[in-house]
Motif scaffolding. Structure first.
Motif, PDB file in Angstrom:
ATOM      1  N   LEU A  92       0.847  -1.196   0.000  1.00 50.16           N
ATOM      2  CA  LEU A  92       0.000   0.000   0.000  1.00 50.16           C
ATOM      3  C   LEU A  92       0.879   1.241   0.000  1.00 50.16           C
ATOM      4  O   LEU A  92       1.768   1.382   0.842  1.00 50.16           O
ATOM      5  CB  LEU A  92      -0.915   0.002   1.227  1.00 50.16           C
ATOM      6  N   PHE A  93       0.620   2.139  -0.965  1.00 47.72           N
ATOM      7  CA  PHE A  93       1.373   3.389  -1.085  1.00 47.72           C
ATOM      8  C   PHE A  93       0.430   4.580  -0.918  1.00 47.72           C
ATOM      9  O   PHE A  93      -0.706   4.544  -1.420  1.00 47.72           O
ATOM     10  CB  PHE A  93       2.026   3.512  -2.467  1.00 47.72           C
ATOM     11  N   THR A  94       0.887   5.634  -0.282  1.00 46.00           N
ATOM     12  CA  THR A  94       0.208   6.923  -0.395  1.00 46.00           C
ATOM     13  C   THR A  94       0.761   7.620  -1.631  1.00 46.00           C
ATOM     14  O   THR A  94       1.958   7.538  -1.922  1.00 46.00           O
ATOM     15  CB  THR A  94       0.435   7.805   0.844  1.00 46.00           C
TER      16      THR A  94
ATOM     17  N   GLU B 167       4.826   6.658  -1.303  1.00 42.83           N
ATOM     18  CA  GLU B 167       5.462   6.176  -0.069  1.00 42.83           C
ATOM     19  C   GLU B 167       4.759   4.907   0.396  1.00 42.83           C
ATOM     20  O   GLU B 167       3.545   4.903   0.624  1.00 42.83           O
ATOM     21  CB  GLU B 167       5.386   7.246   1.019  1.00 42.83           C
ATOM     22  N   ALA B 168       5.521   3.821   0.536  1.00 39.14           N
ATOM     23  CA  ALA B 168       4.947   2.568   1.026  1.00 39.14           C
ATOM     24  C   ALA B 168       4.660   2.696   2.515  1.00 39.14           C
ATOM     25  O   ALA B 168       5.551   3.049   3.298  1.00 39.14           O
ATOM     26  CB  ALA B 168       5.915   1.417   0.768  1.00 39.14           C
ATOM     27  N   ILE B 169       3.412   2.405   2.913  1.00 35.92           N
ATOM     28  CA  ILE B 169       3.039   2.544   4.319  1.00 35.92           C
ATOM     29  C   ILE B 169       2.556   1.242   4.937  1.00 35.92           C
ATOM     30  O   ILE B 169       2.402   1.160   6.157  1.00 35.92           O
ATOM     31  CB  ILE B 169       1.962   3.630   4.514  1.00 35.92           C
ATOM     32  N   ASP B 170       2.327   0.219   4.115  1.00 33.04           N
ATOM     33  CA  ASP B 170       1.840  -1.049   4.660  1.00 33.04           C
ATOM     34  C   ASP B 170       2.065  -2.141   3.615  1.00 33.04           C
ATOM     35  O   ASP B 170       2.169  -1.852   2.418  1.00 33.04           O
ATOM     36  CB  ASP B 170       0.350  -0.948   5.000  1.00 33.04           C
ATOM     37  N   SER B 171       2.147  -3.381   4.065  1.00 36.77           N
ATOM     38  CA  SER B 171       2.303  -4.492   3.134  1.00 36.77           C
ATOM     39  C   SER B 171       1.807  -5.781   3.767  1.00 36.77           C
ATOM     40  O   SER B 171       1.709  -5.902   4.994  1.00 36.77           O
ATOM     41  CB  SER B 171       3.770  -4.648   2.711  1.00 36.77           C
ATOM     42  N   THR B 172       1.507  -6.746   2.920  1.00 41.84           N
ATOM     43  CA  THR B 172       1.082  -8.067   3.363  1.00 41.84           C
ATOM     44  C   THR B 172       1.309  -9.026   2.192  1.00 41.84           C
ATOM     45  O   THR B 172       1.927  -8.656   1.191  1.00 41.84           O
ATOM     46  CB  THR B 172      -0.389  -8.052   3.816  1.00 41.84           C
TER      47      THR B 172
ATOM     48  N   CYS C 295      -4.550   6.730  -2.142  1.00 45.73           N
ATOM     49  CA  CYS C 295      -3.526   5.696  -2.117  1.00 45.73           C
ATOM     50  C   CYS C 295      -3.533   4.860  -3.393  1.00 45.73           C
ATOM     51  O   CYS C 295      -4.411   5.008  -4.244  1.00 45.73           O
ATOM     52  CB  CYS C 295      -3.748   4.768  -0.910  1.00 45.73           C
ATOM     53  N   ARG C 296      -2.556   3.989  -3.484  1.00 48.05           N
ATOM     54  CA  ARG C 296      -2.490   3.010  -4.565  1.00 48.05           C
ATOM     55  C   ARG C 296      -1.984   1.701  -3.980  1.00 48.05           C
ATOM     56  O   ARG C 296      -1.070   1.694  -3.158  1.00 48.05           O
ATOM     57  CB  ARG C 296      -1.578   3.490  -5.687  1.00 48.05           C
ATOM     58  N   VAL C 297      -2.587   0.611  -4.440  1.00 44.39           N
ATOM     59  CA  VAL C 297      -2.180  -0.728  -4.014  1.00 44.39           C
ATOM     60  C   VAL C 297      -1.487  -1.415  -5.183  1.00 44.39           C
ATOM     61  O   VAL C 297      -1.949  -1.325  -6.333  1.00 44.39           O
ATOM     62  CB  VAL C 297      -3.403  -1.556  -3.564  1.00 44.39           C
ATOM     63  N   ALA C 298      -0.387  -2.097  -4.899  1.00 49.15           N
ATOM     64  CA  ALA C 298       0.345  -2.848  -5.918  1.00 49.15           C
ATOM     65  C   ALA C 298       0.465  -4.305  -5.485  1.00 49.15           C
ATOM     66  O   ALA C 298       0.860  -4.586  -4.347  1.00 49.15           O
ATOM     67  CB  ALA C 298       1.732  -2.257  -6.137  1.00 49.15           C
ATOM     68  N   VAL C 299       0.110  -5.194  -6.406  1.00 48.19           N
ATOM     69  CA  VAL C 299       0.314  -6.623  -6.200  1.00 48.19           C
ATOM     70  C   VAL C 299       1.421  -7.054  -7.153  1.00 48.19           C
ATOM     71  O   VAL C 299       1.285  -6.907  -8.385  1.00 48.19           O
ATOM     72  CB  VAL C 299      -0.970  -7.432  -6.480  1.00 48.19           C
TER      73      VAL C 299
ATOM     74  N   THR D 105       3.005  -6.275 -12.554  1.00 46.82           N
ATOM     75  CA  THR D 105       2.485  -5.590 -11.372  1.00 46.82           C
ATOM     76  C   THR D 105       1.051  -5.159 -11.632  1.00 46.82           C
ATOM     77  O   THR D 105       0.773  -4.530 -12.655  1.00 46.82           O
ATOM     78  CB  THR D 105       3.339  -4.351 -11.036  1.00 46.82           C
ATOM     79  N   VAL D 106       0.159  -5.513 -10.732  1.00 49.68           N
ATOM     80  CA  VAL D 106      -1.247  -5.120 -10.838  1.00 49.68           C
ATOM     81  C   VAL D 106      -1.513  -4.058  -9.789  1.00 49.68           C
ATOM     82  O   VAL D 106      -1.198  -4.250  -8.606  1.00 49.68           O
ATOM     83  CB  VAL D 106      -2.185  -6.320 -10.626  1.00 49.68           C
ATOM     84  N   THR D 107      -2.044  -2.907 -10.216  1.00 55.15           N
ATOM     85  CA  THR D 107      -2.269  -1.807  -9.281  1.00 55.15           C
ATOM     86  C   THR D 107      -3.706  -1.306  -9.370  1.00 55.15           C
ATOM     87  O   THR D 107      -4.385  -1.506 -10.375  1.00 55.15           O
ATOM     88  CB  THR D 107      -1.316  -0.633  -9.564  1.00 55.15           C
ATOM     89  N   PHE D 108      -4.144  -0.653  -8.313  1.00 54.87           N
ATOM     90  CA  PHE D 108      -5.426   0.055  -8.340  1.00 54.87           C
ATOM     91  C   PHE D 108      -5.402   1.184  -7.313  1.00 54.87           C
ATOM     92  O   PHE D 108      -4.752   1.059  -6.265  1.00 54.87           O
ATOM     93  CB  PHE D 108      -6.614  -0.892  -8.083  1.00 54.87           C
ATOM     94  N   PRO D 109      -6.084   2.305  -7.615  1.00 55.02           N
ATOM     95  CA  PRO D 109      -6.153   3.416  -6.668  1.00 55.02           C
ATOM     96  C   PRO D 109      -7.291   3.211  -5.679  1.00 55.02           C
ATOM     97  O   PRO D 109      -8.291   2.552  -5.986  1.00 55.02           O
ATOM     98  CB  PRO D 109      -6.428   4.620  -7.571  1.00 55.02           C
TER      99      PRO D 109
END
Length: 377
Positions: free
Chosen positions: A40-42, A49-54, A73-77, A90-94
């Protein structure tokens, strides 16, 4: 219709900014993505800026944390954890996150996976705003398609100019809608995102209009990380209609270092075009620039091309093929992207004899229309 839309949105989001605190983002993805990292990026305060991951487990992922304000934010898989720079892997979504829960469901049935989002106060507001904006956007897109058909495919210059002006009218309605939304929802993170969009890069707003939009936001929005970043961008913005065009030093085809300002003459108007030999839209635009140059150069219309080619040989080959009668500069380091606040070619900027920017997106029917207004038919 506009008043009805605003009333509906106001009723839905009368509480203003979503509450701060802990966010929850859950996702449902293909089981084939088992163990893939999710980050998870802001994205609303400058560099992501990466603020969380799993990681994906049993076709699902879950991100939880605390924010001091709603964030864009934006999420990247990452489908290849060892190669995170490959966009094809890389798969992303806002997503807008606040202290309410959002669920994202991936449809991977097509070549490009798509996420559908549900829940979340700010995310729901964003989706309602986009739905309300869609009819205006479609009108603008329809006008643009008509313009392309007339100007480029049909060779009808007069109709192309007319349709370019219609596109501007439709774009103006979209700007008015966005500005009204900001003023009616001053505490919303969605409004802050709209301000950032309206003031970004090749904006048609002048500096006073940008500053007025920032002032319309509620203090908590202005004082957030995203708000402070937006204010700094507006303060530092250089590419604004009515402002002087920043100067650059670059070599010409003979290797002589020249300034962009060397080619801007009093009493003349100059098109500064950022292009590249490998850019097909850039090459396709050259005949139309040449037509305008042949028609108006004797009246005081000049052209300067700045190439971002990294290979000088390819650039010189293109110069030989196109045989353009105006001066050329080479920018292998792409300093023009930073200086002229763009990230794409072609970028077309028309400046007056004092070096002030008088029209952004000055190409095709827009360029012809402006020159017709300046010099007559």
């Amino acid at each position: 219709m506009k008043n009805w839309i605003y009333a509906a949105l106001a009723a839905l989001f009368a509480t203003g900014c979503a509450p701060h605190g802990g966010y929850t983002l859950t996702g449902e993805v293909p089981e084939a993505w088992e163990g893939k990292p999710v980050v998870l990026f802001t994205t609303d305060a400058g560099q992501a800026e990466a603020i969380d991951s799993t990681t994906v487990a049993n076709g699902k992922f879950r991100l939880q944390g605390v924010l001091d304000a709603p964030r864009n934010c934006r999420v990247a898989v990452y489908l290849d954890p060892e190669n995170r720079l490959d966009r094809n892997l890389t798969v992303t979504f806002p997503v807008f996150l606040d202290s309410t829960a959002v669920n994202a469901v991936c449809d991977a049935s097509k070549s490009d996976p798509v996420f559908s989002l549900a829940g979340g106060a700010t995310q729901t507001e964003w989706q309602a705003y986009r739905a309300a904006l869609e009819p205006l956007a479609e009108e603008r897109n329809r006008a643009f398609r008509d313009y392309v058909e007339a100007f480029y495919n049909g060779g009808d210059e007069a109709k192309g100019i007319e349709l370019a002006r219609r596109v501007d009218e439709k774009a103006g309605l979209i700007r008015d809608f966005k500005i009204a939304y900001v003023r009616e929802h001053p505490a919303s993170a969605v409004s802050l995102a709209i301000v950032q969009e309206l003031c970004d890069r090749q904006s048609r707003l002048d500096r006073a209009q940008m500053e007025s939009l920032m002032d319309a936001l509620a203090p908590q929005a202005r004082e957030s990380a995203a708000g402070r970043y937006a204010a700094a961008c507006i303060r530092d913005k250089r590419i604004v209609e009515g402002q002087p065009l920043p100067d650059l030093e670059l070599p010409d085809a003979e290797g002589v270092v020249r300034r962009v300002s060397d080619f801007i003459r009093p009493g003349h108007y100059t098109l500064v075009e950022i292009w590249a030999s490998w850019c097909m839209p850039c090459r396709g635009e050259i005949p139309f620039v040449r037509r305008a140059y042949d028609r108006y150069h004797r009246n005081g219309f000049d052209v300067l091309y700045v190439s971002i080619d990294s290979d000088a040989g390819n650039w010189k080959q293109a110069l030989g093929e196109e045989k353009m009668p105006w001066p050329q500069l080479l920018d292998t380091g792409r300093t023009s992207f930073t200086t002229y606040e763009t990230s794409a070619v072609p970028t077309s900027i028309l400046v007056d004899g004092e070096g002030r920017i008088c029209r952004l997106n000055a190409r095709g029917g827009w360029l012809d229309g402006v020159l017709e207004e300046i010099y007559g038919k």
